[in-house]
Write a protein that holds these residues in place. Sequence first.
Motif, mmCIF file in Angstrom:
data_model
loop_
_atom_site.group_PDB
_atom_site.id
_atom_site.type_symbol
_atom_site.label_atom_id
_atom_site.label_comp_id
_atom_site.label_asym_id
_atom_site.label_seq_id
_atom_site.Cartn_x
_atom_site.Cartn_y
_atom_site.Cartn_z
ATOM 1 N N ALA A 321 4.910 -27.944 -29.026
ATOM 2 C CA ALA A 321 4.627 -27.116 -27.848
ATOM 3 C C ALA A 321 4.704 -27.899 -26.533
ATOM 4 C CB ALA A 321 3.236 -26.500 -27.986
ATOM 5 N N GLY A 322 4.523 -29.230 -26.611
ATOM 6 C CA GLY A 322 4.605 -30.036 -25.398
ATOM 7 C C GLY A 322 3.520 -29.691 -24.398
ATOM 8 N N PHE A 323 3.750 -30.067 -23.132
ATOM 9 C CA PHE A 323 2.761 -29.746 -22.092
ATOM 10 C C PHE A 323 3.464 -29.698 -20.749
ATOM 11 C CE2 PHE A 323 2.806 -34.346 -22.622
ATOM 12 C CZ PHE A 323 2.911 -34.808 -21.324
ATOM 13 N N ASP A 324 2.806 -29.056 -19.813
ATOM 14 C CA ASP A 324 3.340 -28.971 -18.454
ATOM 15 C C ASP A 324 3.067 -30.306 -17.756
ATOM 16 O OD1 ASP A 324 3.896 -28.487 -15.811
ATOM 17 O OD2 ASP A 324 3.157 -26.415 -15.884
ATOM 18 N N PRO A 325 4.143 -31.051 -17.401
ATOM 19 C CA PRO A 325 3.922 -32.384 -16.818
ATOM 20 C C PRO A 325 3.070 -32.377 -15.545
ATOM 21 C CG PRO A 325 6.277 -31.870 -16.937
ATOM 22 C CD PRO A 325 5.556 -30.723 -17.540
ATOM 23 N N ARG A 326 2.960 -31.198 -14.905
ATOM 24 C CA ARG A 326 2.124 -31.121 -13.699
ATOM 25 C C ARG A 326 0.658 -31.425 -14.016
ATOM 26 N NH1 ARG A 326 3.139 -25.362 -11.299
ATOM 27 N NH2 ARG A 326 3.420 -24.967 -13.524
ATOM 28 N N TYR A 327 0.262 -31.158 -15.264
ATOM 29 C CA TYR A 327 -1.136 -31.368 -15.639
ATOM 30 C C TYR A 327 -1.326 -32.638 -16.483
ATOM 31 C CZ TYR A 327 -0.998 -26.477 -14.263
ATOM 32 O OH TYR A 327 -0.779 -25.316 -13.581
ATOM 33 N N ALA A 328 -0.295 -33.475 -16.484
ATOM 34 C CA ALA A 328 -0.333 -34.663 -17.353
ATOM 35 C C ALA A 328 -1.557 -35.533 -17.076
ATOM 36 C CB ALA A 328 0.938 -35.483 -17.177
ATOM 37 N N ALA A 329 -2.016 -35.544 -15.815
ATOM 38 C CA ALA A 329 -3.151 -36.400 -15.447
ATOM 39 C C ALA A 329 -4.424 -35.993 -16.185
ATOM 40 C CB ALA A 329 -3.371 -36.343 -13.943
ATOM 41 N N ARG A 330 -4.485 -34.703 -16.611
ATOM 42 C CA ARG A 330 -5.709 -34.221 -17.256
ATOM 43 C C ARG A 330 -5.707 -34.461 -18.768
ATOM 44 N NH1 ARG A 330 -6.903 -28.289 -15.963
ATOM 45 N NH2 ARG A 330 -8.757 -28.817 -17.134
ATOM 46 N N ILE A 368 4.915 -38.358 -22.060
ATOM 47 C CA ILE A 368 6.039 -37.665 -21.429
ATOM 48 C C ILE A 368 6.237 -36.381 -22.216
ATOM 49 C CG2 ILE A 368 8.548 -37.753 -21.088
ATOM 50 C CD1 ILE A 368 8.188 -40.782 -20.631
ATOM 51 N N GLY A 369 6.407 -35.282 -21.521
ATOM 52 C CA GLY A 369 6.588 -34.033 -22.251
ATOM 53 C C GLY A 369 6.993 -32.896 -21.341
ATOM 54 N N ALA A 370 7.327 -31.780 -21.952
ATOM 55 C CA ALA A 370 7.650 -30.571 -21.213
ATOM 56 C C ALA A 370 7.296 -29.393 -22.110
ATOM 57 C CB ALA A 370 9.131 -30.542 -20.861
ATOM 58 N N VAL A 371 7.025 -28.247 -21.494
ATOM 59 C CA VAL A 371 6.603 -27.079 -22.261
ATOM 60 C C VAL A 371 7.674 -26.712 -23.290
ATOM 61 C CG1 VAL A 371 6.041 -24.615 -22.088
ATOM 62 C CG2 VAL A 371 5.129 -26.228 -20.410
ATOM 63 N N GLU A 372 7.250 -26.612 -24.533
ATOM 64 C CA GLU A 372 8.113 -26.262 -25.666
ATOM 65 C C GLU A 372 9.218 -27.292 -25.919
ATOM 66 O OE1 GLU A 372 7.743 -24.198 -28.155
ATOM 67 O OE2 GLU A 372 5.810 -23.679 -27.247
ATOM 68 N N LYS A 373 9.100 -28.445 -25.328
ATOM 69 C CA LYS A 373 10.101 -29.488 -25.583
ATOM 70 C C LYS A 373 9.452 -30.729 -26.183
ATOM 71 C CE LYS A 373 13.837 -28.005 -22.747
ATOM 72 N NZ LYS A 373 14.032 -27.817 -21.307
ATOM 73 N N GLY A 374 8.259 -30.550 -26.696
ATOM 74 C CA GLY A 374 7.596 -31.658 -27.377
ATOM 75 C C GLY A 374 6.888 -32.619 -26.431
ATOM 76 N N ALA A 375 6.173 -33.527 -27.047
ATOM 77 C CA ALA A 375 5.431 -34.538 -26.274
ATOM 78 C C ALA A 375 5.585 -35.884 -26.966
ATOM 79 C CB ALA A 375 3.952 -34.161 -26.190
ATOM 80 N N THR A 376 5.655 -36.948 -26.154
ATOM 81 C CA THR A 376 5.703 -38.302 -26.719
ATOM 82 C C THR A 376 4.632 -39.138 -26.025
ATOM 83 O OG1 THR A 376 8.073 -38.069 -27.104
ATOM 84 C CG2 THR A 376 7.158 -40.293 -27.197
ATOM 85 N N PHE A 377 3.795 -39.738 -26.850
ATOM 86 C CA PHE A 377 2.732 -40.596 -26.325
ATOM 87 C C PHE A 377 3.106 -42.051 -26.568
ATOM 88 C CE2 PHE A 377 -0.548 -37.622 -25.105
ATOM 89 C CZ PHE A 377 -0.118 -36.457 -25.721
ATOM 90 N N TYR A 378 3.185 -42.804 -25.493
ATOM 91 C CA TYR A 378 3.508 -44.240 -25.572
ATOM 92 C C TYR A 378 2.216 -45.039 -25.403
ATOM 93 C CZ TYR A 378 8.305 -42.695 -24.778
ATOM 94 O OH TYR A 378 9.521 -42.074 -24.887
ATOM 95 N N PHE A 379 2.090 -46.097 -26.174
ATOM 96 C CA PHE A 379 0.912 -46.959 -25.967
ATOM 97 C C PHE A 379 1.245 -48.420 -26.250
ATOM 98 C CE2 PHE A 379 -0.379 -47.724 -30.379
ATOM 99 C CZ PHE A 379 0.219 -46.668 -31.065
ATOM 100 N N THR A 380 0.532 -49.276 -25.564
ATOM 101 C CA THR A 380 0.675 -50.723 -25.789
ATOM 102 C C THR A 380 -0.666 -51.266 -26.262
ATOM 103 O OG1 THR A 380 0.050 -51.236 -23.515
ATOM 104 C CG2 THR A 380 2.390 -50.986 -23.953
#
Lengths: 382, 147
Positions: A321-330, A368-380
């Motif tokens: 489902a991804g997410f709206d990048p506008r709300y990524a900060a939350r 990084i993500g977009a609505v209905e285009k999935g989400a990818t979480f990067y971590f170090t």
Amino acid sequence: MMSGPTPHYHLQEARPDPEPESSAIENARRATLNILEDFAAEKCELESGQRATLNILEDFDAEKKRMAGAERAVLNILEDFASEKSQLEEFQHSFLNILEDFSQEKNRLEGTQRAVLNILEDFEGEKANVELVNERLENEIRDRKHIEVEMQRTNMELSAANKELEAFSYSVSHDLRTPLRSIDGFSQALLEDCADKLDATAMDYLHRVRSAAQRMATLIDDMLNLSRVTRCELRRESLDLSAIAKSIASELQEAEPERRVEFAIEDGLTAVADPQLIRVAMENLIRNSWKYTSGHPTARIEFGRSDANVKDCFFVGDDGAGFDPRYAARLFGAFQRLHTAKEFPGTGVGLATVHRIIHRHGGEIWAIGAVEKGATFYFTLR
Amino acid sequence: METKTILLVEDNADDEALTFRALMKNNISNQLVVARDGAEALDYLFATGKYSGRDVSLGPQVVLLDLNLPKVSGLEVLRQLRANERTKLLPVVILTSSNEDQDRLQGYDSGANSYVRKPVDFNQFVESVRQLGLYWLILNEQPPARR
């Protein structure tokens, strides 16, 4: 030096002539006699002078002899002196040689001295540098000591705050749950025991009371888990992240075998980190992907190492489902959700927990993500 | 006939009522003795105080022990129990709200046989009580009495 008696002459004054002729002769004769007389006296005197002179000469001779003796002695002395002199000359010569050598030595010494002076001069400069560096170091040490004291104080405060948090969490864990058990338990008792006296609306209300109590219990547990992530001590071990990801994937597939989800997990990914916390973090990320792909008939969930220029950057990605990048900060805020509980259940603690775990390891996390285009979480991890 | 008593150490009246209800729902009809603080629990177990003269040979079969208790804490009750020759093998199940690591660790460390967290969902609690009763009252063999 020799002073003999000085001869001196008495000239008798011419007496007045009483009788010019005979008396004149007489006078002349007398005068001559006087002169002769005077002369004889003079002669005696001269003779005695001569004698004295001879005596003197005789004396002088003795003197001369003495002188000769003395001269001989002097000559002897001189002779001796001559040999002495040659010795002296030799000595002088060797002394000169020494002086010459010494002069060379002196030149060399002067050279050395100059070199030493140069070195000293350089050293002065260097010393000034060293003093400057020393001063800086001392300042730094002072600053560090200050910081150390400050850190100790902060640490003590932190430790006190942690203890308080611990006590608070313990109290929450015990005391907040107890009334919830009563709310849920007695609502259920009403539903069971008084079913014949309750209409459908009353029954619905009781069900709502129960689900609210249970939801609150979940919130309390999530909150406790989140605070536990911060409270527990970090223990670093070498971990096989790929193996952890695979075990989480198989747990999920066993729980919901009807779902058609493809897992692509890169082999051989390792990190040095806390085994319990990393397991919690990865479980949250992979479960998130599992949850947010549930609306799609098929899905793909990936775990791997990122090609980005960041060292040891891992990622968990999906095509859900991804997410709206506008709300990524939350995304990573506690109790923050980008979907309603009806769309996707949850309390909004999972990613906050992951965020804390990654930060406790000195790492970073972003998505990084977009609505209905999935989400990818990067971590170090550090 | 031997009655298998259950000692419930619980200070909260609601929890006491809910536990009783859960036992009833599971048809566990053993005698339920309730101690409302740690000191009362110790009195019952050692037949002292208001329980002096009690026949200690009658049990209990199992102790359901809360941790947060007035007067004497649950962990202290457990330690005293384990230090006593007669009660050191008595099955004790810690039944509590907490699932904190430190409580679980200290509970087992002090000699608990089991640690069960009371769920908020009553239906889950009924299921927990059913399994506890089945295990500790039926499946589990008691240690033989000492001679």
